[in-house]
Design an enzyme around this catalytic site. Structure first.
Site, PDB file in Angstrom:
ATOM      1  N   GLU A   1      -3.033  10.848   3.634  1.00  0.00           N
ATOM      2  CA  GLU A   1      -3.905  10.590   4.769  1.00  0.00           C
ATOM      3  C   GLU A   1      -3.954  11.897   5.540  1.00  0.00           C
ATOM      4  OE1 GLU A   1      -4.305   6.326   6.163  1.00  0.00           O
ATOM      5  OE2 GLU A   1      -2.127   6.643   6.180  1.00  0.00           O
TER       6      GLU A   1
ATOM      7  N   GLU B   1       0.849  -1.190   0.000  1.00  0.00           N
ATOM      8  CA  GLU B   1       0.000   0.000   0.000  1.00  0.00           C
ATOM      9  C   GLU B   1       0.885   1.240   0.000  1.00  0.00           C
ATOM     10  OE1 GLU B   1      -2.865   2.144   3.365  1.00  0.00           O
ATOM     11  OE2 GLU B   1      -2.371   0.025   3.517  1.00  0.00           O
TER      12      GLU B   1
ATOM     13  N   HIS C   1       4.075   1.448   2.447  1.00  0.00           N
ATOM     14  CA  HIS C   1       3.934   0.234   3.257  1.00  0.00           C
ATOM     15  C   HIS C   1       4.264  -0.976   2.380  1.00  0.00           C
ATOM     16  CE1 HIS C   1       1.542   1.971   6.697  1.00  0.00           C
ATOM     17  NE2 HIS C   1       1.123   2.811   5.769  1.00  0.00           N
TER      18      HIS C   1
ATOM     19  N   ASP D   1       0.393   5.064   0.703  1.00  0.00           N
ATOM     20  CA  ASP D   1      -0.490   6.137   1.158  1.00  0.00           C
ATOM     21  C   ASP D   1      -0.008   7.467   0.608  1.00  0.00           C
ATOM     22  OD1 ASP D   1      -2.237   4.544   2.702  1.00  0.00           O
ATOM     23  OD2 ASP D   1      -0.805   4.515   4.349  1.00  0.00           O
TER      24      ASP D   1
END
Length: 456
Positions: free
Chosen positions: A234, A229, A245, A231
């Protein structure tokens, strides 16, 4: 980082399934993007978005009876995972009236936090970008930049307007898993680095085994669904972070043990790096960079640019670093510099930055253990775009915008992540106080480095 999924709907009739229902027609809202080769040289793509299957109504294939009510499976329809997937149909969605998902203008997507409708109240949502009716739009982000406009002016503490990429199957798992008959058209096949175990159907089977309720409308089962993942964004009005990640696995993978899922005390033994390597300007020492009337003024819209720089400057090279820029009122604003003892003064994410940050904050560098930026770069070759709005039933979003852990000394390096009161993110608090919150994403572009915005 601690994303809570599958808990958004407070009315029990909306759940997940794998067959295709015929009671509500599925019509994907339009969200066109642009692909750029140089500044001003951009081509429009007629892309759309699809609602995640975890938010949808599921019923028995031959009627209207729910397959899942409250936080429990129907024992008759769902005695086991395979039978449940065969018995339950996933239906189309009324995007705006039921879920508060709308397109206020061409190229813009608005996600409302709380939406009251004829069946009850919907909280939060998650959608994926589609290329056509049957497949997600895949991105190769290596040696590219991803740009979009965001408006978080109505997104208070405790909420997260999240934009990220997950290594999901292009068809939502339709071809890999016999029990999945719905596919990407109905938003199936979700995975992320938290290996979420509250996804009701994984690999075309219901997550019935070991299922237990975690609150009135959700639960968790034995299995989780893992993948890398990235990001991109956020954030809320007061805090933001971007975080890679990586994972040991290179496609959507069902985890079947507590160790593989990284559950409980196994956080640093699982398939994925749940912590990631974050760059949060407040946490990294610049408390005046992001927020209302700060350097990046969140009381009004701005443009967000994320660049994925490779070692050799090619689309197949190893990922070297991830850079961030903002554009507001015609001004290009480079990301803030780190001001943390033991961390070099930089404004981008690299393996060196991550190692120094983990040491300075006393964190486990599981990011390095699972492969660091090299592993993240491999996953960036085939990513699906996710756009969402959510509140946090696990730790009240404190990891993003407050002190975390909440019982730690906020003067200790790495603990303070934002100015928000730790109690502000309690779901019962934020849902009652800010039901009218929303986020708007617009003008999405992807392309060669420095092609999607004007660099100063």
């Amino acid at each position: 980082m601690y994303r809570q999924v599958a808990t958004a709907l407070s009315f029990a009739s909306l759940v997940l399934g794998q067959q295709v229902g015929t009671l509500t027609a599925e019509k994907h809202p339009s969200l066109p993007i642009e692909v750029c080769t140089a500044p001003g040289a951009c081509t429009k793509e007629d892309t759309t978005v699809v609602l995640d299957s975890n938010w949808r109504w599921t019923h028995v294939t031959d009627g209207y009876s729910n397959c899942y009510t409250g936080n429990s499976w129907d024992a008759t329809a769902c005695p086991d995972g395979k039978t449940c997937a065969a018995n339950c149909a996933l239906d189309g969605a009324e995007y705006e009236t039921t879920y508060g998902i709308s397109t206020p203008s061409a190229g813009a997507l608005r996600l409302n936090f709380v939406t009251k409708n004829g069946d009850g109240t919907n909280v939060g949502s998650r959608v994926y970008l589609m290329a056509g009716e049957e497949k997600y739009r895949l991105f190769n982000l290596l040696n590219k930049e991803f740009t979009m406009d965001v408006d978080v002016s109505k997104l208070p503490c405790g909420l997260n307007g999240a934009v990220y990429f997950s290594e999901m199957d292009e068809d939502g798992g339709l071809s890999r898993f016999e029990g999945n008959k719905a596919g990407a058209k109905y938003g199936t096949g979700y995975c992320d680095s938290q290996c979420p175990q509250d996804i009701k159907f994984i690999n075309g089977e219901a997550n019935v085994e070991g299922w237990g309720g975690t609150d009135g409308n959700s639960g968790a089962g034995k299995y989780g669904t893992c993948c890398a993942e990235m990001d991109i964004w956020e954030a809320n009005l007061d805090a933001t972070a971007y975080t890679p990640h990586p994972c040991k696995v290179t496609e959507q993978t069902r985890c079947e043990t507590e160790e593989d899922c990284g559950a409980g005390d196994n956080r640093y033994a699982g398939q994925c790096d749940k912590d990631g390597c974050d760059f949060n300007s407040f946490r990294m020492g610049d408390k005046e960079f992001y927020g209302p009337e700060k350097t990046v003024d969140t009381s009004k819209p701005f443009t967000l640019v994320t660049q994925f720089v490779t070692e050799d400057g090619t689309d197949t090279g190893a990922l070297k670093s991830i850079h961030r820029f903002y554009v507001q009122d015609g001004k290009v604003i480079p990301n803030s510099m780190t001001v943390v003892e033991g961390v070099d003064a930089v404004n981008n994410i690299s393996d060196e930055y991550c190692a120094q940050q983990k040491t300075a904050f006393g964190d486990n560098n599981y990011f390095k253990t699972v492969g660091g930026l090299a592993a993240m770069g491999k996953s960036l070759e085939k990513m699906v775009l996710v756009l969402s709005i959510w509140d946090d039933h696990a730790v009240s979003m404190n990891w993003l915008d407050s002190n975390y852990p909440t019982d730690a000394d906020p003067t200790k390096p790495g603990v303070a992540r934002g100015r928000c009161d730790p109690e502000a993110g309690l779901p019962e608090t934020v849902e009652a106080a800010h039901p009218d919150a929303y986020v708007i994403y617009s003008n999405i572009k992807v392309g060669a480095i420095n092609s999607t915005f004007t660099a100063a």
